[in-house]
Design a protein around this motif. Sequence first.
Motif, mmCIF file in Angstrom:
data_model
loop_
_atom_site.group_PDB
_atom_site.id
_atom_site.type_symbol
_atom_site.label_atom_id
_atom_site.label_comp_id
_atom_site.label_asym_id
_atom_site.label_seq_id
_atom_site.Cartn_x
_atom_site.Cartn_y
_atom_site.Cartn_z
ATOM 1 N N LEU A 56 0.833 -1.204 0.000
ATOM 2 C CA LEU A 56 0.000 0.000 0.000
ATOM 3 C C LEU A 56 0.863 1.246 0.000
ATOM 4 O O LEU A 56 0.567 2.231 -0.689
ATOM 5 C CB LEU A 56 -0.910 -0.018 1.234
ATOM 6 C CG LEU A 56 -1.935 1.114 1.344
ATOM 7 C CD1 LEU A 56 -2.930 1.034 0.198
ATOM 8 C CD2 LEU A 56 -2.668 1.042 2.677
ATOM 9 N N GLN A 57 1.948 1.207 0.760
ATOM 10 C CA GLN A 57 2.868 2.342 0.823
ATOM 11 C C GLN A 57 3.525 2.577 -0.527
ATOM 12 O O GLN A 57 3.664 3.715 -0.980
ATOM 13 C CB GLN A 57 3.935 2.088 1.890
ATOM 14 C CG GLN A 57 4.830 3.285 2.163
ATOM 15 C CD GLN A 57 5.862 2.969 3.235
ATOM 16 O OE1 GLN A 57 6.505 1.924 3.198
ATOM 17 N NE2 GLN A 57 6.020 3.861 4.180
ATOM 18 N N ASN A 58 3.896 1.496 -1.206
ATOM 19 C CA ASN A 58 4.515 1.621 -2.526
ATOM 20 C C ASN A 58 3.543 2.223 -3.530
ATOM 21 O O ASN A 58 3.931 3.035 -4.373
ATOM 22 C CB ASN A 58 5.002 0.253 -3.018
ATOM 23 C CG ASN A 58 6.213 -0.237 -2.249
ATOM 24 O OD1 ASN A 58 6.935 0.556 -1.654
ATOM 25 N ND2 ASN A 58 6.433 -1.537 -2.242
ATOM 26 N N ARG A 59 2.268 1.818 -3.445
ATOM 27 C CA ARG A 59 1.270 2.382 -4.350
ATOM 28 C C ARG A 59 1.085 3.868 -4.060
ATOM 29 O O ARG A 59 0.904 4.672 -4.967
ATOM 30 C CB ARG A 59 -0.065 1.648 -4.197
ATOM 31 C CG ARG A 59 -0.059 0.246 -4.783
ATOM 32 C CD ARG A 59 -1.463 -0.281 -4.946
ATOM 33 N NE ARG A 59 -2.149 -0.470 -3.696
ATOM 34 C CZ ARG A 59 -2.102 -1.595 -2.979
ATOM 35 N NH1 ARG A 59 -1.377 -2.618 -3.413
ATOM 36 N NH2 ARG A 59 -2.764 -1.687 -1.849
ATOM 37 N N PHE A 60 1.136 4.243 -2.779
ATOM 38 C CA PHE A 60 0.990 5.652 -2.419
ATOM 39 C C PHE A 60 2.146 6.475 -2.970
ATOM 40 O O PHE A 60 1.957 7.529 -3.552
ATOM 41 C CB PHE A 60 0.934 5.790 -0.891
ATOM 42 C CG PHE A 60 1.050 7.215 -0.418
ATOM 43 C CD1 PHE A 60 -0.015 8.081 -0.511
ATOM 44 C CD2 PHE A 60 2.240 7.680 0.116
ATOM 45 C CE1 PHE A 60 0.096 9.397 -0.079
ATOM 46 C CE2 PHE A 60 2.364 8.988 0.552
ATOM 47 C CZ PHE A 60 1.279 9.837 0.454
ATOM 48 N N TYR A 61 3.374 5.973 -2.805
ATOM 49 C CA TYR A 61 4.531 6.710 -3.288
ATOM 50 C C TYR A 61 4.526 6.810 -4.807
ATOM 51 O O TYR A 61 4.949 7.816 -5.366
ATOM 52 C CB TYR A 61 5.827 6.058 -2.805
ATOM 53 C CG TYR A 61 6.150 6.363 -1.375
ATOM 54 C CD1 TYR A 61 6.113 7.675 -0.907
ATOM 55 C CD2 TYR A 61 6.478 5.358 -0.477
ATOM 56 C CE1 TYR A 61 6.396 7.966 0.411
ATOM 57 C CE2 TYR A 61 6.772 5.649 0.851
ATOM 58 C CZ TYR A 61 6.731 6.955 1.284
ATOM 59 O OH TYR A 61 7.011 7.236 2.583
ATOM 60 N N ALA A 62 4.049 5.754 -5.473
ATOM 61 C CA ALA A 62 3.973 5.808 -6.930
ATOM 62 C C ALA A 62 3.007 6.899 -7.356
ATOM 63 O O ALA A 62 3.257 7.653 -8.300
ATOM 64 C CB ALA A 62 3.545 4.452 -7.481
ATOM 65 N N THR A 63 1.891 7.011 -6.643
ATOM 66 C CA THR A 63 0.912 8.050 -6.956
ATOM 67 C C THR A 63 1.483 9.422 -6.658
ATOM 68 O O THR A 63 1.305 10.370 -7.423
ATOM 69 C CB THR A 63 -0.377 7.832 -6.136
ATOM 70 O OG1 THR A 63 -0.889 6.530 -6.421
ATOM 71 C CG2 THR A 63 -1.432 8.846 -6.493
ATOM 72 N N LYS A 64 2.180 9.551 -5.543
ATOM 73 C CA LYS A 64 2.784 10.821 -5.164
ATOM 74 C C LYS A 64 3.818 11.246 -6.197
ATOM 75 O O LYS A 64 3.876 12.423 -6.597
ATOM 76 C CB LYS A 64 3.433 10.695 -3.788
ATOM 77 C CG LYS A 64 4.071 11.972 -3.283
ATOM 78 C CD LYS A 64 4.634 11.769 -1.884
ATOM 79 C CE LYS A 64 5.300 13.035 -1.363
ATOM 80 N NZ LYS A 64 5.851 12.835 -0.005
ATOM 81 N N ALA A 65 4.635 10.323 -6.649
ATOM 82 C CA ALA A 65 5.648 10.640 -7.651
ATOM 83 C C ALA A 65 4.995 11.102 -8.950
ATOM 84 O O ALA A 65 5.482 12.022 -9.610
ATOM 85 C CB ALA A 65 6.535 9.414 -7.904
ATOM 86 N N LYS A 66 3.884 10.465 -9.294
ATOM 87 C CA LYS A 66 3.176 10.854 -10.518
ATOM 88 C C LYS A 66 2.632 12.275 -10.396
ATOM 89 O O LYS A 66 2.706 13.064 -11.346
ATOM 90 C CB LYS A 66 2.037 9.874 -10.792
ATOM 91 C CG LYS A 66 1.328 10.124 -12.107
ATOM 92 C CD LYS A 66 0.274 9.064 -12.369
ATOM 93 C CE LYS A 66 -0.429 9.320 -13.699
ATOM 94 N NZ LYS A 66 -1.456 8.291 -13.966
ATOM 95 N N VAL A 67 2.083 12.607 -9.230
ATOM 96 C CA VAL A 67 1.564 13.963 -9.005
ATOM 97 C C VAL A 67 2.683 14.988 -9.125
ATOM 98 O O VAL A 67 2.521 16.049 -9.738
ATOM 99 C CB VAL A 67 0.883 14.060 -7.624
ATOM 100 C CG1 VAL A 67 0.567 15.510 -7.277
ATOM 101 C CG2 VAL A 67 -0.405 13.239 -7.607
ATOM 102 N N LEU A 68 3.843 14.687 -8.553
ATOM 103 C CA LEU A 68 4.978 15.601 -8.619
ATOM 104 C C LEU A 68 5.446 15.794 -10.059
ATOM 105 O O LEU A 68 5.825 16.903 -10.457
ATOM 106 C CB LEU A 68 6.131 15.089 -7.754
ATOM 107 C CG LEU A 68 5.891 15.101 -6.239
ATOM 108 C CD1 LEU A 68 7.080 14.499 -5.502
ATOM 109 C CD2 LEU A 68 5.635 16.515 -5.746
ATOM 110 N N ARG A 69 5.407 14.712 -10.843
ATOM 111 C CA ARG A 69 5.796 14.837 -12.253
ATOM 112 C C ARG A 69 4.823 15.729 -13.008
ATOM 113 O O ARG A 69 5.226 16.556 -13.839
ATOM 114 C CB ARG A 69 5.861 13.450 -12.904
ATOM 115 C CG ARG A 69 7.088 12.642 -12.521
ATOM 116 C CD ARG A 69 7.294 11.483 -13.486
ATOM 117 N NE ARG A 69 6.164 10.572 -13.481
ATOM 118 C CZ ARG A 69 6.044 9.526 -12.687
ATOM 119 N NH1 ARG A 69 7.011 9.259 -11.815
ATOM 120 N NH2 ARG A 69 4.999 8.731 -12.747
ATOM 121 N N GLU A 70 3.528 15.566 -12.735
ATOM 122 C CA GLU A 70 2.522 16.381 -13.410
ATOM 123 C C GLU A 70 2.696 17.852 -13.040
ATOM 124 O O GLU A 70 2.582 18.735 -13.890
ATOM 125 C CB GLU A 70 1.121 15.903 -13.033
ATOM 126 C CG GLU A 70 0.783 14.485 -13.490
ATOM 127 C CD GLU A 70 0.639 14.389 -15.000
ATOM 128 O OE1 GLU A 70 -0.096 15.200 -15.576
ATOM 129 O OE2 GLU A 70 1.280 13.508 -15.593
#
Length: 221
Positions: A84-98
């Motif tokens: 779950l933590q990995n999925r959260f960080y993946a989402t966070k990284a995507k937001v930062l890229r956007e």
Amino acid sequence: MTDHSISSRTGKPKGGHKKRNYTIDQYGVTKQQNKFVKEYIKDYCGVKAAIRAGYSKKSSNEQASRMLAKVKIQDAISREEKALQNRFYATKAKVLRELSVIGFADIGDYVTVCEDGTVTINRLDTLPTSTSKAIKTLKEKTETLSREGGEIKKVNIEVVLHDKLSALQMLGKELGMFKEKYEVTGEDGGPIPIKLENLTDEQLLAIIHRGNARRGSSEGV
């Protein structure tokens, strides 16, 4: 005589054995236990998780306590939390890229200024990778102009990008680049009164040291 052999088709005991859940993964966790784990990390309430996983309400407390005491269940909980933590960080990284795409967008990537001063819009398929994400709206407006010998149509294209400043502020805040400072005052804007009898010896010594340091720096000026 009860048949205790193993069925070759299902891998389950034949005969008079009581029906039960069988392990489905390499960690030794059954299907129902796995469901309990997934439900448990939603709110960390063992009883509710057991009920949602299909265990009886009457025995949910006992079942939850029993499962949470098992090492393999705790290991499964840790694995689910990590996933779950990995999925959260993946989402966070995507937001930062956007946000980075919007915050560092360059209008020069979207238009070309010709020698005669006219501006043309670049084709979307010629834009650098992902830069089209910074476009908020793309409008086309056609005007009909009267000229000698007839009418001509003029096409105007408008490109509006997302707010760069807001994106940069959100990006900087997430990266900890901006530190907000707050001023705390007492009644009517005055200093906050401190009762020395409520302070510990360490706090009193810290106040004395700060006072000595300030006095020393002012004398050296």
